[in-house]
Scaffold this motif. Sequence first.
Motif, mmCIF file in Angstrom:
data_model
loop_
_atom_site.group_PDB
_atom_site.id
_atom_site.type_symbol
_atom_site.label_atom_id
_atom_site.label_comp_id
_atom_site.label_asym_id
_atom_site.label_seq_id
_atom_site.Cartn_x
_atom_site.Cartn_y
_atom_site.Cartn_z
ATOM 1 N N GLN A 41 24.266 -10.269 -32.695
ATOM 2 C CA GLN A 41 23.542 -9.014 -32.911
ATOM 3 C C GLN A 41 24.511 -7.862 -33.195
ATOM 4 N N ASP A 42 25.679 -7.871 -32.530
ATOM 5 C CA ASP A 42 26.649 -6.794 -32.748
ATOM 6 C C ASP A 42 27.289 -6.911 -34.134
ATOM 7 N N ASN A 43 27.564 -8.148 -34.551
ATOM 8 C CA ASN A 43 28.155 -8.346 -35.880
ATOM 9 C C ASN A 43 27.188 -7.922 -36.980
ATOM 10 N N LEU A 44 25.923 -8.290 -36.798
ATOM 11 C CA LEU A 44 24.904 -7.947 -37.799
ATOM 12 C C LEU A 44 24.766 -6.431 -37.944
ATOM 13 N N VAL A 45 24.580 -5.748 -36.830
ATOM 14 C CA VAL A 45 24.322 -4.309 -36.886
ATOM 15 C C VAL A 45 25.555 -3.559 -37.417
ATOM 16 N N ALA A 46 26.751 -3.965 -36.974
ATOM 17 C CA ALA A 46 27.967 -3.296 -37.459
ATOM 18 C C ALA A 46 28.065 -3.422 -38.980
ATOM 19 N N CYS A 47 27.821 -4.617 -39.510
ATOM 20 C CA CYS A 47 27.925 -4.826 -40.959
ATOM 21 C C CYS A 47 26.839 -4.068 -41.719
ATOM 22 N N GLN A 48 25.621 -4.091 -41.201
ATOM 23 C CA GLN A 48 24.533 -3.396 -41.899
ATOM 24 C C GLN A 48 24.783 -1.891 -41.945
ATOM 25 N N LEU A 49 25.216 -1.329 -40.810
ATOM 26 C CA LEU A 49 25.479 0.111 -40.786
ATOM 27 C C LEU A 49 26.629 0.463 -41.724
ATOM 28 N N ALA A 50 27.667 -0.386 -41.709
ATOM 29 C CA ALA A 50 28.819 -0.120 -42.574
ATOM 30 C C ALA A 50 28.385 -0.087 -44.037
ATOM 31 N N ALA A 51 27.557 -1.044 -44.422
ATOM 32 C CA ALA A 51 27.132 -1.137 -45.824
ATOM 33 C C ALA A 51 26.167 -0.019 -46.174
ATOM 34 N N LYS A 52 25.163 0.195 -45.318
ATOM 35 C CA LYS A 52 24.083 1.095 -45.705
ATOM 36 C C LYS A 52 24.392 2.565 -45.428
ATOM 37 N N MET A 53 25.072 2.845 -44.315
ATOM 38 C CA MET A 53 25.348 4.252 -44.008
ATOM 39 C C MET A 53 26.615 4.742 -44.689
ATOM 40 N N PHE A 54 27.618 3.846 -44.796
ATOM 41 C CA PHE A 54 28.922 4.311 -45.263
ATOM 42 C C PHE A 54 29.331 3.697 -46.597
ATOM 43 N N GLY A 55 28.459 2.869 -47.154
ATOM 44 C CA GLY A 55 28.716 2.322 -48.485
ATOM 45 C C GLY A 55 29.888 1.369 -48.569
ATOM 46 N N VAL A 56 30.197 0.659 -47.484
ATOM 47 C CA VAL A 56 31.284 -0.325 -47.536
ATOM 48 C C VAL A 56 30.855 -1.468 -48.477
ATOM 49 N N PRO A 57 31.661 -1.752 -49.519
ATOM 50 C CA PRO A 57 31.210 -2.699 -50.538
ATOM 51 C C PRO A 57 31.145 -4.165 -50.082
ATOM 52 N N ARG A 58 31.968 -4.550 -49.100
ATOM 53 C CA ARG A 58 31.936 -5.953 -48.669
ATOM 54 C C ARG A 58 31.844 -6.046 -47.159
ATOM 55 N N THR A 59 30.871 -6.808 -46.675
ATOM 56 C CA THR A 59 30.762 -7.018 -45.235
ATOM 57 C C THR A 59 30.821 -8.513 -44.949
ATOM 58 N N LEU A 60 31.606 -8.863 -43.950
ATOM 59 C CA LEU A 60 31.761 -10.267 -43.567
ATOM 60 C C LEU A 60 31.476 -10.384 -42.079
ATOM 61 N N ALA A 61 30.629 -11.334 -41.704
ATOM 62 C CA ALA A 61 30.263 -11.446 -40.293
ATOM 63 C C ALA A 61 30.416 -12.867 -39.794
ATOM 64 N N LEU A 62 30.948 -12.965 -38.593
ATOM 65 C CA LEU A 62 30.968 -14.241 -37.899
ATOM 66 C C LEU A 62 29.573 -14.469 -37.320
ATOM 67 N N VAL A 63 29.062 -15.674 -37.517
ATOM 68 C CA VAL A 63 27.761 -16.038 -36.972
ATOM 69 C C VAL A 63 28.010 -17.085 -35.892
ATOM 70 N N ASN A 64 27.674 -16.760 -34.658
ATOM 71 C CA ASN A 64 27.959 -17.702 -33.577
ATOM 72 C C ASN A 64 26.911 -18.803 -33.501
ATOM 73 N N ASP A 65 25.647 -18.434 -33.669
ATOM 74 C CA ASP A 65 24.558 -19.422 -33.684
ATOM 75 C C ASP A 65 24.375 -19.879 -35.139
ATOM 76 N N PRO A 66 24.709 -21.130 -35.460
ATOM 77 C CA PRO A 66 24.651 -21.566 -36.858
ATOM 78 C C PRO A 66 23.273 -21.364 -37.491
ATOM 79 N N ASP A 67 22.233 -21.351 -36.664
ATOM 80 C CA ASP A 67 20.873 -21.094 -37.155
ATOM 81 C C ASP A 67 20.773 -19.720 -37.801
ATOM 82 N N ASN A 68 21.642 -18.807 -37.397
ATOM 83 C CA ASN A 68 21.575 -17.434 -37.905
ATOM 84 C C ASN A 68 22.269 -17.238 -39.253
ATOM 85 N N LEU A 69 22.948 -18.286 -39.755
ATOM 86 C CA LEU A 69 23.652 -18.173 -41.040
ATOM 87 C C LEU A 69 22.717 -17.677 -42.127
ATOM 88 N N GLU A 70 21.607 -18.377 -42.274
ATOM 89 C CA GLU A 70 20.645 -18.052 -43.316
ATOM 90 C C GLU A 70 20.026 -16.681 -43.046
#
Lengths: 221, 142
Positions: free
Chosen positions: A77-106
């Motif tokens: 949840q922390d990886n998702l929110v950090a990446c989304q905020l970075a992209a949407k609020m600050f316009g970071v062009p590339r976001t990469l997130a570690l997914v701990n639960d493999p079900d969450n990849l998709e």
Amino acid sequence: MKIIIIGGGRVVYFLAKLFVSKGHHPVIVSQDPAECERLSREVKALVLCGDGSHPPVLEAAGAREAEAVLAITLRDQDNLVACQLAAKMFGVPRTLALVNDPDNLEVFRQLGIHVAFSTTHIIATLIEQQAGFDEIVNLMPLAQGKVTVSEVVLHAGLPAVGRSLQELGMPPGSLIGTVIRGEAVLVPRGPDRLTEGDRLIILTTPESYAPAMRCLLGDEA
Amino acid sequence: MPKSLFIVIVGCGRLGSHLANGLSAQGHGVVVIDRRPEAFSALDAQFSGFKLVGDAVESEVLRQARLDKADLLLAVAEEDNVNLMVAQVGQKVFAVPRVMARVADPAREEAYRQFGIQTVCPTTLAGEALLTTLRESGEARR
């Protein structure tokens, strides 16, 4: 390139060191004050102590100028929110997130994360695909696991030895891209025959991986 | 609200248990999810819904809760990021028609409201209520 790394543990230290050695400018955001202190001594990088999913912290880390954000905490949840905020609020062009639960990849891909990767998934795939097959010496997932590149060595007695690609009939979704025969590198065509000792570089989709290996290696694959 | 809805509530803390008790008493079908089994002790004896122990950021747990059948998802766990993730998974993956998330951090709340997630921020609500009361009592004195 300015890269913000959000997370903790030794992996952050090694990543930051690697990025610095390649001429990039990493900024580390970690929640653990003791770790922040150690990192700031060890790495030539800006280290911020705080919650990487809190907008003011992202801004202080320089998200407006960053070219990439890499979120590798142990909590999806922390990886998702950090990446989304970075992209949407600050316009970071590339976001990469570690997914701990493999079900969450998709799920992460559906929610707009540019690159989502799961170490659990990568290790499980490597073990599943490589276990027991001495012939498969190298395996690399590409395009977030949608394509797999494998290297297969043809030992004597395998069904593919002595047959042409046409006769072999590799399944759809698979391709023998290159044959390495001694010093020579060939791009094989239908009538070309495979010989003992050939090293084949094979591209497959995840679904066609097992049928392709069966086609080359017989029932043991 | 229509007669009987199927409602999934993530988080059985003070707010989650309050909502679960109230909605169950109104005759709605309720599933409450919490990581801590002891959290369910906050539910009334009359609570007629289901309790599910699990971490709602695992899609498998949401599937077990039959989120795909839910009319309403209330993401009111303690952590903002859990709520923001669960709300988006509910909206985009499980296509729940109505999704709401509690977000305590006003900065995060504002951002996600703009991204189209329905959010409620207890911090700003309480702040506004307190300031309004202050203003009114100030005027009363004058």
